[in-house]
Design a protein around this motif. Structure first.
Motif, PDB file in Angstrom:
ATOM      1  N   GLY A 112       0.793  -1.219   0.000  1.00  0.00           N
ATOM      2  CA  GLY A 112       0.000   0.000   0.000  1.00  0.00           C
ATOM      3  C   GLY A 112       0.824   1.265   0.000  1.00  0.00           C
ATOM      4  N   ASN A 135      -4.735   2.052   2.253  1.00  0.00           N
ATOM      5  CA  ASN A 135      -4.675   0.615   1.937  1.00  0.00           C
ATOM      6  C   ASN A 135      -3.329   0.019   2.356  1.00  0.00           C
ATOM      7  OD1 ASN A 135      -7.263   0.660   0.685  1.00  0.00           O
ATOM      8  ND2 ASN A 135      -6.323   1.452  -1.187  1.00  0.00           N
ATOM      9  N   GLN A 142      -3.522  -4.517   8.907  1.00  0.00           N
ATOM     10  CA  GLN A 142      -4.036  -3.318   8.268  1.00  0.00           C
ATOM     11  C   GLN A 142      -3.970  -2.134   9.231  1.00  0.00           C
ATOM     12  OE1 GLN A 142      -5.193  -3.077   5.054  1.00  0.00           O
ATOM     13  NE2 GLN A 142      -4.634  -5.220   4.708  1.00  0.00           N
ATOM     14  N   ASN A 144      -5.126   2.073   9.609  1.00  0.00           N
ATOM     15  CA  ASN A 144      -5.925   3.172   9.075  1.00  0.00           C
ATOM     16  C   ASN A 144      -5.944   4.315  10.074  1.00  0.00           C
ATOM     17  OD1 ASN A 144      -7.334   2.104   6.493  1.00  0.00           O
ATOM     18  ND2 ASN A 144      -7.625   0.460   7.982  1.00  0.00           N
TER      19      ASN A 144
END
Length: 264
Positions: A112, A135, A142, A144
């Motif tokens: 990402g 991403n 992950q 964010n």
């Protein structure tokens, strides 16, 4: 005490309890049984270690194209094959594109994009970096949200460069798909390399960790965590010394201490 062997940063024991509240009727209130769940200390410590990896990654990236001599011999982002770094000094922005994935020399898989917005040079006191995640995943986790770094200044007498780092309501999703919210506020002191020794990192600060259906855990570093360059380069994020105070709904002020003679 010897460190448990974890992937990024020394593990520490944290218990999180899930409490079920009973239904209330007009006549009486019955308490439902307490369902106990725990998040493994390895998973919690890995999440903290991943954020440390991000900070080093960003500071290393910001030095790739500096015309001045680099003061901090941090890790080389170009060791991750296929990484594209685009710098625009007019708007104060660096974009790092790991594409569909690459693995660094230290075995860190990155996927990402990161967008770094900055004011002033990274080596200037008061300069601020904000990192946005698109991403993005690190070793399958992950991430964010937005992370902020600020240069607090350089102390020539101790050869120490200090940074603050913080996140608010930052979301991390583990390998099993469970999402956690992380708040952190840290001060990181980087002691620059000498002829005989690589850089050292001293970490201080506090934070909290929450997840759906789990109680909140707060933590504070009461004795600074110390990390060594040689350990980081070998892929170990275990601190060689330091102590952590942990609190949850079920206990207060639990102290976990770390001590090691090497990169274990």
């Amino acid at each position: 005490m010897n460190n448990p062997k974890t992937y990024l940063i020394n593990s520490f024991a944290v218990g999180l309890l899930l409490t079920a509240v009973s239904c209330v009727t007009s006549d009486q209130e019955d308490l439902a049984p307490i369902d106990t769940k725990t998040i493994s200390s390895e998973e919690i410590s890995e999440m903290m270690g991943l954020m440390e990896e991000v900070d080093l990654m960003v500071m290393s990236t910001m030095q790739q194209d500096l015309s001045q001599q680099r003061l901090i011999p941090l890790l080389d982002e170009l060791s991750c094959p296929g990484t594209m770094i685009t710098r625009d000094d007019k708007i104060g922005q660096v974009k790092v594109d790991f594409g569909s994935g690459c693995v660094s020399d230290r075995g860190m898989e990155r996927i990402g994009n990161l967008t770094i917005n900055y004011s002033g040079g990274i080596l200037s006191k008061g300069s601020i970096l904000t990192i946005d995640f698109e991403n993005f995943s690190l070793n399958g986790h992950q991430m964010n949200g937005q992370r902020k770094l600020e240069n607090l200044g350089y102390d020539a007498s101790t050869r120490t460069l200090s940074f603050s780092s913080s996140v608010k309501n930052f979301k991390m999703t583990n390998l099993n798909g469970q999402e956690f919210n992380l708040d952190q506020s840290y001060i990181r002191e980087l002691e620059l390399s000498t002829e005989n020794e690589g850089f050292r990192i001293y970490l201080k600060g506090n934070g909290s960790l929450t997840a759906q259906d789990y109680s909140k855990t707060t933590f504070e570093i009461v004795q600074p965590f110390k990390y060594m360059q040689k350990c980081i380069e070998s892929g170990s994020y275990d601190p060689i010394e330091g102590s952590l105070q942990i609190s949850t709904n079920t206990y207060q002020n639990k102290i976990v201490s770390f001590e090691s003679l090497g990169c274990s």
